[in-house]
Write an enzyme that holds these catalytic residues in place. Structure first.
Site, PDB file in Angstrom:
ATOM      1  N   GLU A   2       1.287   3.410   0.500  1.00 47.46           N
ATOM      2  CA  GLU A   2       1.981   4.283   1.456  1.00 47.46           C
ATOM      3  C   GLU A   2       1.644   5.759   1.237  1.00 47.46           C
ATOM      4  O   GLU A   2       2.491   6.561   0.811  1.00 47.46           O
ATOM      5  CB  GLU A   2       3.492   4.023   1.408  1.00 47.46           C
ATOM      6  N   GLU A  12       3.624  -5.452   2.254  1.00 48.52           N
ATOM      7  CA  GLU A  12       5.080  -5.309   2.122  1.00 48.52           C
ATOM      8  C   GLU A  12       5.750  -5.631   3.450  1.00 48.52           C
ATOM      9  O   GLU A  12       5.334  -5.134   4.497  1.00 48.52           O
ATOM     10  CB  GLU A  12       5.491  -3.863   1.762  1.00 48.52           C
TER      11      GLU A  12
END
Ligand code: IFM
Length: 460
Positions: A166, A352
């Site tokens: 991220e 995720e």
């Protein structure tokens, strides 16, 4: 026999990150990270907690591998704490740190669980932050050195590597909004930090490939935003384009070899980063897969009075919510098909996806998290739908293996499919975890056995 699109070798996994679960914040020579420093700064974490102990995974990793075995997963994505390996960010290497991850990898392999390693899930050595952190170009080179050190140590056993988790959160939450470590609020610094994070990724990829050798699978795990426009008005559509440029294209385009998106470069104006000759070629290092971290969609409208991007996110009245996010399974399908159509990545993993709910232990000793099971089932269906539409999806990592330290929300949000009693450190598989185990078994059992050589000969 029921049909399933998930092949036999599909990676069904769970994911975690170092600072969120390990604890042992100062043990065995580990250096301080920016999250150690940030969480200890009053007012930064909702419940005033830290990751000092977290799930105490550093001491309980063998039990946690056994829990994974009971879940029936065949893969586990975890991250390495850079300051456990190189306590000052560069220079001396800690043998104890290397040894911890080596023991973890051996335990996983002995349990037939394939490790996927993330090199950076936000715990930058504080010593590097003291000289600018990701705003300092030197951090990119230090990252590539650290990547090579750990890959030299584990590359004989670990083939799947993810450089960054991220990237948008690292730079915009950490350096522009200041809600994540290191808590800086400066948009100019954030964009320069973004460039150095991308550069560090590009520098690390060939060094990982060389250290790991044949069979290396190298990727990256950005958070992918899926944005809906609040209205058909041109201004709202342009607002969607801006947030998409900021969160998705600013990172994906350079890694896919297209350079920075021109519309955003123009929009950022004086905020654009300093880019040196050759940087964009380095950043475009070919990848084996793209990881996709997907949680929710966002409804966006134009907001001329807003901060940098001049946009506003508004609640979507059509969507139900988890404890912290709107639920839109279809967004996963939209993300995967869009990425497959617009970019040329050879394969995808959902690195995720998961949900936070206000879980409680029932008198029967179980956690009846029916909402999380429904969440996962509906998202698995959208992943299957994307595969049927041709997306080369190779695996799915549920976030998270167990309840853990949820960054600025501390321990107020539980994302695990395994419940953690933070007083006793007891682990209890939630109903969603039991369902996941059943689902994995069932989706494998539903597949026809591979045709053997003898059977093949009989049909010829
Ligand atoms: O816990 C985080 C994780 O560290 C990064 N992706 C989102 C998760 C849930 O918020």
């Amino acid at each position: 026999m029921p049909k399933t699109v998930f092949p036999r070798d599909f990676a069904w996994g769970v994911a975690t990150s170092s600072y969120q679960i390990e604890g042992a914040a100062t043990e065995d020579g580990k250096g301080e990270s920016i999250w150690d420093r940030f969480a200890h700064t009053p007012g930064t974490i909702k419940d005033g907690s830290t990751g000092d102990i977290a799930c105490d995974h550093y001491h309980r990793y063998q039990d946690d591998v056994r829990v994974m075995q009971s879940l029936g997963v065949n893969t586990y994505r975890f991250s390495i704490a850079w300051p456990r390996i190189v306590p000052d960010g560069k220079g001396a290497v800690s043998p104890a740190g290397l040894d911890f991850y080596s023991r973890l990898v051996d335990a996983l392999l002995a349990a037939n669980i394939t490790p996927f390693i993330t090199l950076y899930h936000w715990d930058l050595p504080q010593k590097l932050q003291d000289v600018g952190g990701w705003n300092n170009r030197e951090t990119a080179y230090a990252f590539a050195d650290y990547a090579e050190i750990i890959a030299n140590h584990l590359g004989d056993r670990v083939k799947h590597w993810i450089t960054h988790n991220e990237l948008w959160c690292t730079v915009f939450l950490g350096y522009s909004m200041g809600v994540f470590a290191p808590g800086i609020r400066d948009s100019k610094i954030a964009l320069q930090a973004a460039h150095h994070v991308l550069l560090s990724h590009g520098l690390a990829v060939p060094r990982l490939r060389a250290a790991v050798g044949p069979g290396a699978q190298i990727g990256v795990a950005p958070n992918i935003g899926v944005f809906y426009t609040h209205s058909a008005k041109l201004e709202d559509q342009q607002a969607v384009r801006r947030i998409d440029g900021n969160m998705n294209r600013w990172f994906l385009d350079p890694m896919a070899g297209r350079g920075y998106p021109q519309d955003m470069w123009d929009f950022y104006g004086e905020y654009v980063p300093d880019v040196q000759a050759g940087d964009m070629d380095i950043i475009a290092a070919p990848l084996d897969f793209l990881g996709v971290n997907y949680y929710n969609t966002s409804l966006i409208m134009d907001n001329p009075d807003g901060d940098d991007l001049k946009i506003k996110g508004v609640p979507n009245p059509d969507l139900a919510r988890t404890a912290d996010r709107e639920i839109e399974p279809q967004g996963l399908y939209l993300a995967l098909t869009r990425l497959h159509e617009e970019y040329d990545f050879p394969a995808f993993y959902i690195t995720e996806n998961g949900a936070a709910y206000d879980d409680t232990l029932s008198p029967d000793g179980r956690v009846h998290d029916v909402d999380r099971t429904a969440f996962l089932a509906s998202h698995f269906a959208q992943a299957a739908r994307a595969m049927e539409a041709g997306v080369p999806l190779k695996g799915y990592f549920v976030w998270s293996l167990m309840d853990n330290f949820e960054w600025s929300q501390g321990y107020t949000l539980r994302y695990g499919i395994v419940y953690v009693d933070f007083e006793t450190q007891e682990r209890i598989i939630k109903d969603s975890g039991l369902w996941y185990r059943h689902f994995i078994t069932y989706s494998r059992a539903a597949l026809p056995e591979p045709i053997t050589k003898d059977q093949q000969l009989l049909t010829e």
